[in-house]
Design a protein around this motif. Structure first.
Motif, short mmCIF file in Angstrom:
data_model
loop_
_atom_site.label_atom_id
_atom_site.label_comp_id
_atom_site.label_asym_id
_atom_site.label_seq_id
_atom_site.Cartn_x
_atom_site.Cartn_y
_atom_site.Cartn_z
N HIS A 108 3.60 27.43 -18.19
CA HIS A 108 3.68 28.85 -18.57
C HIS A 108 3.25 29.79 -17.43
CE1 HIS A 108 3.50 32.22 -21.40
NE2 HIS A 108 2.36 32.55 -20.84
N HIS A 112 5.21 32.90 -15.39
CA HIS A 112 4.76 34.25 -15.03
C HIS A 112 4.93 34.49 -13.52
CE1 HIS A 112 3.32 36.05 -18.72
NE2 HIS A 112 2.58 35.00 -19.02
N SER A 133 -3.19 38.40 -18.43
CA SER A 133 -2.62 38.45 -19.78
C SER A 133 -3.71 38.25 -20.81
CB SER A 133 -1.56 37.35 -19.91
OG SER A 133 -2.19 36.09 -19.94
N ASP A 295 5.12 37.60 -22.73
CA ASP A 295 5.63 36.24 -22.76
C ASP A 295 7.11 36.26 -23.13
OD1 ASP A 295 3.21 35.35 -22.04
OD2 ASP A 295 2.63 34.57 -24.00
#
Ligand code: KG4
Ligand code: ZN
Length: 330
Positions: A108, A112, A133, A295
Motif C-alpha cells: 500500500h 502511495h 495519512s 486511498d
C-alpha cells in the motif's frame, strides 16, 4: 491494462489503468464508521464484501472492457486491516485465476509513492517522498523505483490520526482532517503556542502525541464556552504546528541528501495550509490530485505496472500481511 483493487482500510476501490494512465477509478468511502469515531474492522470487511463485485462490474462496464482484455490483476496485500485486506486479496485471486491473468501484490505504501505519477507521468526518482495519512507518516528517500531508504517515521500517532483525534477533542466529528482544514481558515494560527517536540538531534522522526495531549489539556482546563469561541483558533494553531513539523523534517531531508525534488502523498497531503507552505518552500514539489491522495486502486495499478515491468509477479498463495513494511536499504 491492469485491473486493480484496494481494500486495506475503509475505502473500497477498483481501477483500470494502463501504464500511468487511469481509465477508470471508482472509490467508495465507508460511512458506517462515522458514528464510532474510527474504523471498525468487522464492519469494514463486510462493506468491502458487499461492494467489491458490483464496483468491479461497473468499472469494466464504464471502461467498455471485458476481463479477457486485461493483462494483470493488482491488489494491495498490506499493510492494513487483516480482514479488509483479505477481501480484496481473495477477490483479486479469484478474478486472476478465472481470467488466467498474472497477479501482482502491491505494498500500500508503494502505491502511495507511485500516486503522483498519475498526474505527473514524467516524474522520476531520486526524490524525497513524505507519506502522510491516517495510518502512516513516513519520510522516504526514493533512490530509484523499488529502492527506498527510510529517513524518518512517526514515533507515536500518524499525522492524520492526530488531525482526527484533535478534531474529536474540538467536537468537529470524523474524519477530522478536512474539518480542521476548513475551520482553521477562520482562525488565528498563532493563538496557541504549541511547541515542536525535540527528537534525537539531527533525527528525522516525528511525534504527534505531545501536541495532541496539549490540545486535550487546553480543552479540559478551560470553560466549554471559551473552547467553543476559540475552536477555529485552536484548530489553526494545531494545524500550523503540524505543518511546520512536517516541513522542518522534509527541509532537513533535502539538505542531508542534496535531493530537491519532493513529493507529498496520502490523505493529509490534501491539507490546504500544508500545500501552501510546501509550495512556498520547495521549487519542485508534487501533490497528487484529490482522488489519488486518498486511498485508491489507481495508484495500486500504477505501482503494479512498474513492478511488472521489472519482472515481478506474485503467486496465488500470496497472503495478506497486516504489518507489511517497505523493504528499505541504507
Ligand atoms: O490516505 P487516507 O485516505 O487513508 C489512510 O491510508 O489513512 O488518509 C486519511 C487521513 C485521515 O486521517 C484524514 O483526517 C486525513 O487523511 N485528511 C486530512 C485532510 N483530508 C484528509 N488531514 C488534514 N487536512 C486535510 N484537508
Ligand atoms: Zn493510504
Amino acid at each position: 491494462m491492469i485491473l486493480a483493487f484496494e481494500t486495506s482500510c475503509d475505502e473500497t476501490s477498483v481501477a483500470l489503468t494502463e501504464g500511468t494512465r487511469v481509465i477508470v477509478n471508482l472509490t467508495r468511502s465507508q460511512m458506517v464508521h462515522s458514528e464510532f469515531g474510527g474504523v471498525v474492522p468487522e464492519l469494514a470487511a463486510r462493506e468491502h464484501i458487499r461492494y467489491i463485485k458490483p464496483m468491479t462490474d461497473r468499472a469494466l462496464r464504464e471502461a467498455g472492457i471485458s476481463l479477457h482484455e486485461i493483462d494483470a490483476v493488482a491488489v494491495t496485500y498490506g499493510p492494513g486491516l487483516a480482514s479488509s485486506l483479505m477481501v480484496g486479496l481473495v477477490f483479486a485471486k479469484t478474478v486472476a485465476q478465472l481470467s488466467r491473468k498474472r497477479l501482482v501484490g502491491v505494498n500500500h505504501l508503494e502505491g502511495h509513492i507511485f500516486s503522483p505519477l498519475i498526474d505527473f507521468p514524467h516524474l522520476r526518482p531520486p526524490m524525497i517522498t513524505l507519506i502522510v495519512s491516517g495510518g502512516h507518516t513516513e519520510l522516504i528517500l526514493v533512490k530509484d523505483w523499488f529502492r527506498y531508504r527510510l529517513l524518518g517515521e512517526t514515533l507515536d500517532d500518524a499525522a492524520g490520526e492526530a488531525f482526527d483525534k484533535v478534531a474529536r477533542l474540538l467536537g468537529l466529528g470524523y474524519p477530522g482532517g478536512p474539518r480542521i482544514d476548513r475551520i482553521a481558515r477562520k482562525g488565528d494560527p498563532h493563538f496557541v503556542k504549541f511547541t515542536i517536540p525535540r527528537i534525537k538531534r539531527g533525527g528525522l522522526d516525528f511525534s504527534f502525541s505531545g501536541i495532541k495531549t496539549a490540545v486535550r489539556l487546553l480543552v479540559e482546563k478551560n470553560p466549554p464556552d471559551w473552547v467553543e469561541r476559540h475552536r477555529a483558533d485552536i484548530a489553526a494553531s494545531f494545524q500550523e504546528t503540524v505543518v511546520r513539523m512536517l516541513l522542518q523534517n522534509v527541509k532537513k531531508a533535502t539538505r542531508m541528501t542534496g535531493i530537491k525534488r519532493v513529493a507529498v502523498v496520502g490523505g493529509v497531503s490534501l491539507n490546504s495550509r500544508l500545500r501552501e507552505v510546501f509550495r512556498e518552500e520547495f521549487e519542485e514539489v508534487y501533490f497528487p490530485s484529490k482522488e489519488y491522495c486518498m486511498d485508491n486502486a489507481a495508484m495500486i495499478g500504477v505501482a503494479a505496472h512498474f513492478r511488472l515491468q521489472a519482472g515481478f509477479e506474485s503467486p496465488l498463495t500470496l497472503p495478506a500481511v497486516a504489518n507489511l513494511e517497505l523493504e528499505y536499504e541504507n
